[in-house]
Motif scaffolding. Structure first.
Motif, PDB file in Angstrom:
ATOM      1  N   VAL A   9       0.842  -1.200   0.000  1.00 51.48           N
ATOM      2  CA  VAL A   9       0.000   0.000   0.000  1.00 51.48           C
ATOM      3  C   VAL A   9       0.876   1.248   0.000  1.00 51.48           C
ATOM      4  O   VAL A   9       0.634   2.197  -0.747  1.00 51.48           O
ATOM      5  CB  VAL A   9      -0.944   0.015   1.224  1.00 51.48           C
ATOM      6  N   ARG A  10       1.917   1.221   0.801  1.00 52.67           N
ATOM      7  CA  ARG A  10       2.798   2.394   0.862  1.00 52.67           C
ATOM      8  C   ARG A  10       3.414   2.674  -0.504  1.00 52.67           C
ATOM      9  O   ARG A  10       3.420   3.801  -0.989  1.00 52.67           O
ATOM     10  CB  ARG A  10       3.897   2.148   1.894  1.00 52.67           C
ATOM     11  N   GLU A  11       3.912   1.597  -1.118  1.00 51.07           N
ATOM     12  CA  GLU A  11       4.525   1.753  -2.442  1.00 51.07           C
ATOM     13  C   GLU A  11       3.558   2.360  -3.441  1.00 51.07           C
ATOM     14  O   GLU A  11       3.854   3.333  -4.124  1.00 51.07           O
ATOM     15  CB  GLU A  11       4.952   0.380  -2.966  1.00 51.07           C
ATOM     16  N   ARG A  12       2.386   1.730  -3.493  1.00 45.95           N
ATOM     17  CA  ARG A  12       1.398   2.220  -4.466  1.00 45.95           C
ATOM     18  C   ARG A  12       0.963   3.637  -4.149  1.00 45.95           C
ATOM     19  O   ARG A  12       0.724   4.437  -5.048  1.00 45.95           O
ATOM     20  CB  ARG A  12       0.183   1.284  -4.483  1.00 45.95           C
ATOM     21  N   ALA A  13       0.867   3.912  -2.859  1.00 46.75           N
ATOM     22  CA  ALA A  13       0.437   5.240  -2.461  1.00 46.75           C
ATOM     23  C   ALA A  13       1.434   6.284  -2.949  1.00 46.75           C
ATOM     24  O   ALA A  13       1.052   7.338  -3.461  1.00 46.75           O
ATOM     25  CB  ALA A  13       0.297   5.317  -0.951  1.00 46.75           C
ATOM     26  N   LEU A  14       2.717   5.967  -2.822  1.00 48.39           N
ATOM     27  CA  LEU A  14       3.727   6.927  -3.252  1.00 48.39           C
ATOM     28  C   LEU A  14       3.778   7.024  -4.773  1.00 48.39           C
ATOM     29  O   LEU A  14       3.913   8.097  -5.339  1.00 48.39           O
ATOM     30  CB  LEU A  14       5.097   6.536  -2.682  1.00 48.39           C
ATOM     31  N   GLU A  15       3.629   5.868  -5.423  1.00 54.27           N
ATOM     32  CA  GLU A  15       3.585   5.841  -6.891  1.00 54.27           C
ATOM     33  C   GLU A  15       2.474   6.724  -7.437  1.00 54.27           C
ATOM     34  O   GLU A  15       2.639   7.439  -8.396  1.00 54.27           O
ATOM     35  CB  GLU A  15       3.288   4.408  -7.356  1.00 54.27           C
ATOM     36  N   GLN A  16       1.336   6.604  -6.789  1.00 53.41           N
ATOM     37  CA  GLN A  16       0.169   7.298  -7.321  1.00 53.41           C
ATOM     38  C   GLN A  16       0.074   8.735  -6.834  1.00 53.41           C
ATOM     39  O   GLN A  16      -0.985   9.341  -6.855  1.00 53.41           O
ATOM     40  CB  GLN A  16      -1.105   6.550  -6.940  1.00 53.41           C
ATOM     41  N   ASP A  17       1.187   9.229  -6.357  1.00 50.74           N
ATOM     42  CA  ASP A  17       1.239  10.634  -5.956  1.00 50.74           C
ATOM     43  C   ASP A  17       0.177  10.991  -4.921  1.00 50.74           C
ATOM     44  O   ASP A  17      -0.496  12.007  -5.046  1.00 50.74           O
ATOM     45  CB  ASP A  17       1.079  11.547  -7.172  1.00 50.74           C
ATOM     46  N   VAL A  18       0.056  10.126  -3.931  1.00 52.30           N
ATOM     47  CA  VAL A  18      -0.905  10.439  -2.879  1.00 52.30           C
ATOM     48  C   VAL A  18      -0.572  11.769  -2.220  1.00 52.30           C
ATOM     49  O   VAL A  18      -1.440  12.539  -1.842  1.00 52.30           O
ATOM     50  CB  VAL A  18      -0.893   9.309  -1.810  1.00 52.30           C
ATOM     51  N   LEU A  19       0.732  12.033  -2.151  1.00 52.37           N
ATOM     52  CA  LEU A  19       1.169  13.227  -1.440  1.00 52.37           C
ATOM     53  C   LEU A  19       0.575  14.495  -2.030  1.00 52.37           C
ATOM     54  O   LEU A  19       0.284  15.452  -1.318  1.00 52.37           O
ATOM     55  CB  LEU A  19       2.695  13.324  -1.457  1.00 52.37           C
ATOM     56  N   THR A  20       0.418  14.485  -3.353  1.00 50.40           N
ATOM     57  CA  THR A  20      -0.068  15.707  -3.979  1.00 50.40           C
ATOM     58  C   THR A  20      -1.536  15.593  -4.366  1.00 50.40           C
ATOM     59  O   THR A  20      -2.121  16.519  -4.902  1.00 50.40           O
ATOM     60  CB  THR A  20       0.743  16.025  -5.236  1.00 50.40           C
ATOM     61  N   SER A  21      -2.131  14.424  -4.093  1.00 51.66           N
ATOM     62  CA  SER A  21      -3.527  14.234  -4.475  1.00 51.66           C
ATOM     63  C   SER A  21      -4.433  15.133  -3.630  1.00 51.66           C
ATOM     64  O   SER A  21      -4.111  15.486  -2.507  1.00 51.66           O
ATOM     65  CB  SER A  21      -3.912  12.770  -4.273  1.00 51.66           C
ATOM     66  N   VAL A  22      -5.576  15.473  -4.221  1.00 53.91           N
ATOM     67  CA  VAL A  22      -6.504  16.321  -3.478  1.00 53.91           C
ATOM     68  C   VAL A  22      -7.218  15.535  -2.389  1.00 53.91           C
ATOM     69  O   VAL A  22      -7.601  16.081  -1.367  1.00 53.91           O
ATOM     70  CB  VAL A  22      -7.574  16.917  -4.425  1.00 53.91           C
ATOM     71  N   THR A  23      -7.417  14.276  -2.638  1.00 49.89           N
ATOM     72  CA  THR A  23      -8.109  13.450  -1.651  1.00 49.89           C
ATOM     73  C   THR A  23      -7.216  12.281  -1.232  1.00 49.89           C
ATOM     74  O   THR A  23      -7.505  11.134  -1.544  1.00 49.89           O
ATOM     75  CB  THR A  23      -9.413  12.882  -2.235  1.00 49.89           C
ATOM     76  N   PRO A  24      -6.159  12.581  -0.530  1.00 48.50           N
ATOM     77  CA  PRO A  24      -5.202  11.524  -0.185  1.00 48.50           C
ATOM     78  C   PRO A  24      -5.831  10.431   0.652  1.00 48.50           C
ATOM     79  O   PRO A  24      -5.534   9.250   0.484  1.00 48.50           O
ATOM     80  CB  PRO A  24      -4.120  12.262   0.595  1.00 48.50           C
ATOM     81  N   ILE A  46      -6.708   2.149  -2.002  1.00 47.39           N
ATOM     82  CA  ILE A  46      -5.586   1.257  -2.323  1.00 47.39           C
ATOM     83  C   ILE A  46      -5.569   0.054  -1.380  1.00 47.39           C
ATOM     84  O   ILE A  46      -5.426  -1.077  -1.819  1.00 47.39           O
ATOM     85  CB  ILE A  46      -4.242   2.013  -2.256  1.00 47.39           C
ATOM     86  N   LEU A  47      -5.770   0.314  -0.091  1.00 52.21           N
ATOM     87  CA  LEU A  47      -5.757  -0.786   0.879  1.00 52.21           C
ATOM     88  C   LEU A  47      -6.891  -1.769   0.590  1.00 52.21           C
ATOM     89  O   LEU A  47      -6.694  -2.985   0.541  1.00 52.21           O
ATOM     90  CB  LEU A  47      -5.870  -0.249   2.310  1.00 52.21           C
ATOM     91  N   TRP A  48      -8.070  -1.218   0.370  1.00 53.47           N
ATOM     92  CA  TRP A  48      -9.235  -2.063   0.086  1.00 53.47           C
ATOM     93  C   TRP A  48      -8.981  -2.920  -1.139  1.00 53.47           C
ATOM     94  O   TRP A  48      -9.250  -4.105  -1.187  1.00 53.47           O
ATOM     95  CB  TRP A  48     -10.454  -1.160  -0.132  1.00 53.47           C
ATOM     96  N   ASP A  49      -8.424  -2.273  -2.142  1.00 51.37           N
ATOM     97  CA  ASP A  49      -8.101  -2.922  -3.396  1.00 51.37           C
ATOM     98  C   ASP A  49      -7.109  -4.063  -3.211  1.00 51.37           C
ATOM     99  O   ASP A  49      -7.290  -5.148  -3.745  1.00 51.37           O
ATOM    100  CB  ASP A  49      -7.452  -1.863  -4.290  1.00 51.37           C
TER     101      ASP A  49
END
Lengths: 444, 305
Positions: free
Chosen positions: A55-70, A77-80
């Motif tokens: 989850v952490r990897e994917r979260a960083l890949e998908q630019d969670v940091l800059t996403s509007v709804t992190p 991602i976790l659910w998925d």
């Protein structure tokens, strides 16, 4: 405690949601929280670690940091990931044309094999098969008797060979009898055994070597803890199960054990047992289970149940009303009587995500339901369509008429308000429970 | 006697597995100069693996860390013993400590499905009838198919009477009749086997409450033990179970079953800490004698020896 866990999870979400933008440090903190929740859900710690890393990897890949709804993104991602691990889709039994087909149930003591045997028989019968049940359990007192009674109550075939102690011979005879009597599936119940009892496990292996089983299902208790992984490992060393049946899902156990086992073995979960009645047996839905393990409520199952209970026509009526105007007590009453036809209201309420559960918590219990009905029936037609006119003298009259107290009436009115509010909210998001397919708990 | 030693042996062996792994980790970390985050995490994992649960595992790790940093010349083994012993030392293993031996005692078994209540009932009947008690069994599980037959087989094995109601009868009425009968027969103890119930099912909870009330009406409270039977393999949910069940019936103790399944022992510390309930006995096999009393000191010593 279960409630507090669910709340804990919601708090993590809230933390994420309110953040707007996240730093990498925020993510690490949240991952630690998620890890704790999954551990509390009985997911094996190694599986938790893997999962959180992905989850952490994917979260960083998908630019969670800059996403509007992190927050939403991390949760999604976790659910998925959990859903993917659980197998993506529900799985059927495979008989590969064998006639009679042989199905065996194995597992620890008390996992629910005998009850599952009966349930599976009923399920197969509904699908047009002619199943017969047999038991090779000569150890637990009255185990065979239990299976015989279950078979009788559901009108299923049952064979018993009291003289025969050898499991292979029992199965062989049952196959012969099934064939001559026109049964096309034989479901074999076995004695419960611990994963450390090698003698008993080797006995099972012998049976699978002597006979071709189309399905060997490991029956797993949803309340199992960290040891579940060892159980699966050990059964795998001796026999190769083709799938899992998850039982006691009607407890509020999160069932993290099933995630641990599937993550490790890749076995598909074929069924879940959701109650003590033989009919309380369902196909496994990975997406629902994922929601449950995360404590989001089994929203999809609930929708399916509601859909079953409400006819198309009535559904339209409610939807039209929602578009036109607000829900009134007539609709509420209708809803409640629909709910009564769902197998158990409590079962249903327990599947709801947090805020719905609170709104409906007063309605639970058949008795309560009757009381609510009585109160509404004591209202005048005008009061039902326009509850705002109910003042204290009207309340007194209603309480008197329904044999309840003013407090009861007040409670119902408050609860109805909440119900209406949620209803409106869902309507706004076009997320009507009857229409919605994408209704995850976290969306509400 | 050898049989008994054998059972203790099995029990200790199960504990041994936890002991080695965790102890090695503790000792390694203690003797190490610098410990990085990952190693602390590994200790926590070891403790979770030992069934202590995430919360207690985290706490122990943190306290150990503090100890290492603040007082490195202390004896960590002593610290760990004190810590673990403090969790279990108030455990009351004795049955009916306030009871009048002249009067009938009621031991009620409850729990979710499949934890082993019926088997425990049989084992208890055996154990008590060897302690000069005049015991009978009451089959109040009128729901599960053939549950009463199963108990009856145990009763025959043990050589006690088994009281049954008609199938599908209200379990509370079976308990009432069973108690009445036992009183008339001058018996000193009844062991009541109840149906397994999900603690999430309100109707079944209410039914249990009723059974409890019927017992409480007919014998004074000090003559009653309401025992929650818990599967040693159970996870977090075991703690939720106890919480919900104690809403409808006062639980006076716990019996852990399937201990021979290599349960790690950690669950006992959690039960003591999170529920404050006493562990009365531990089931270690399918034989009639395979129920051993729980001794806190013996237990912690075994864990750390």
């Amino acid at each position: 405690m279960f409630e507090s866990l669910t709340n804990k999870f919601s708090n993590i979400f809230k933390k994420l949601r309110s953040k707007g933008k996240l730093s990498e440090k925020d993510i690490t903190g949240v991952m630690k929280d998620l890890q704790m929740v999954l551990l509390e859900s009985d997911v094996h710690y190694r599986v938790v670690k893997d999962l959180i890393n992905r989850v952490r990897e994917r979260a960083l890949e998908q630019d969670v940091l800059t996403s509007v709804t992190p927050g939403e993104l991390v949760i999604k991602i976790l659910w998925d990931e959990i859903r993917k691990t659980l197998g993506g889709t529900s799985q059927e039994l495979h008989f590969e044309g064998a006639n009679p087909a042989l199905v065996m149930l194995v597992g620890l003591q008390g996992s629910g094999k005998t009850t599952t045997c009966g349930k599976l028989g009923v399920n197969l019968k509904e699908k047009g098969f002619f199943p017969a049940l047999i038991s090779t359990d000569t150890r637990r007192p009255a185990a065979k008797e239990q299976l015989r009674l279950l078979a009788e109550s559901a009108d299923l075939g049952f064979f018993d060979y009291p003289e025969e102690a050898n499991p292979t011979q029992v199965v062989k005879q049952a196959l012969r009898d099934a064939q001559s009597k026109g049964f096309d599936v034989v479901v074999v119940d076995t004695a419960g055994r611990l994963h450390v009892e090698e003698e008993l496990l080797s006995e099972l292996r012998k049976l699978t070597q002597d006979q071709d089983f189309q399905e060997i299902l490991l029956v797993l208790d949803a309340t199992t803890g960290q040891e579940a992984v060892k159980v699966a490992q050990s059964f795998r060393e001796w026999i190769e199960p083709t799938g899992l049946v998850l039982t006691k899902v009607d407890t509020d156990a999160r069932g993290g054990a099933v995630l641990s086992i599937v993550a490790q073995t890749g076995w598909p979960v074929k069924f879940v047992g959701v109650g003590e009645k033989l009919s309380q047996f369902e196909v496994f839905h990975p997406d629902r289970m994922a929601s449950r393990i995360m404590g989001m409520g089994d929203t999809l199952s609930l929708i399916e149940k509601i859909e079953k209970a409400i006819s198309e026509e009535e559904r339209q009526k409610v939807e039209e009303k929602l578009v036109k105007k607000e829900l009134d007590f007539n609709d509420f009453l209708e809803e409640l009587s629909q709910m009564k036809s769902i197998s158990s209201l409590e079962e249903m309420v327990s599947m709801l995500p947090g805020n719905w559960k609170n709104a409906l918590s007063q309605v639970d219990g058949e008795k309560n339901l009757k009381m609510v009905e009585a109160i509404i029936r004591s209202m005048t037609a005008e009061e039902r369509t326009n509850p705002y006119i109910i003042n204290s003298s009207r309340k007194k009259r209603i309480a008197h008429g329904s044999g309840t107290s003013v407090q009861d009436v007040n409670r119902l009115l408050k609860q109805f308000e909440e119900f209406r509010r949620l209803w409106k909210k869902m309507q706004k998001g076009k997320n009507l429970p009857f229409r919605g397919r994408n209704l995850l708990g976290w969306r509400m | 006697m050898t049989e008994k030693t054998g059972r203790w042996q099995r029990w200790r062996q199960g504990l041994g597995k936890m002991k080695e792994e965790v102890k090695n980790r503790f000792s390694q970390i203690w003797n190490q100069g610098k410990v990085d985050e990952k190693e602390w995490e590994e200790l926590e994992e070891n403790l979770i693996q030992a069934d202590l649960g995430p919360q207690l595992a985290m706490e122990l790790t943190e306290e150990f860390r503090e100890l290492k940093e603040s007082s490195p010349d202390k004896d960590w083994k002593e610290w760990l013993f004190d810590k673990l012993y403090s969790l279990v030392k108030d455990n009351h293993s004795q049955w009916f400590s306030q009871a009048d031996p002249q009067k009938l005692k009621v031991l009620l078994l409850l729990g979710i499905n499949g934890v082993g209540k019926t088997t425990v009932a049989g084992k208890l009947a055996y154990a008590f009838s060897h302690q000069e008690e005049r015991v009978s069994l009451i089959a109040a599980d009128t729901f599960r198919a053939a549950a009463e037959n199963q108990l009856e087989v145990w009763a025959k094995r043990v050589g006690v009477h088994c009281f049954r109601g008609s199938p599908g009868a209200d379990p509370a009425s079976v308990v009432f009749d069973g108690i009445e009968r036992a009183k008339k027969q001058g018996e000193s103890l009844v062991v009541v086997d109840t149906a397994g119930r999900s603690h999430a099912n309100r109707n079944l909870l209410a039914e249990l409450g009723k059974i409890g009330r019927v017992a409480a009406k007919n014998v004074p409270p000090e003559q009653i033990e309401n025992i929650l039977v818990v599967d040693a393999l159970a996870g977090q949910n075991a703690f939720v179970q106890a919480d919900s069940l104690s809403q409808v019936i006062p639980i006076t103790g716990i019996i852990l079953t399937k201990w021979d399944s290599q349960a790690k022992g950690g669950i006992i510390f959690r039960i003591r800490r999170e529920l404050g309930l006493s562990v009365k006995g531990i089931g270690v096999g399918e034989g009639v004698e395979d129920l051993i009393p729980f001794d806190p000191e013996e237990f912690v010593r075994a864990v750390l020896s």
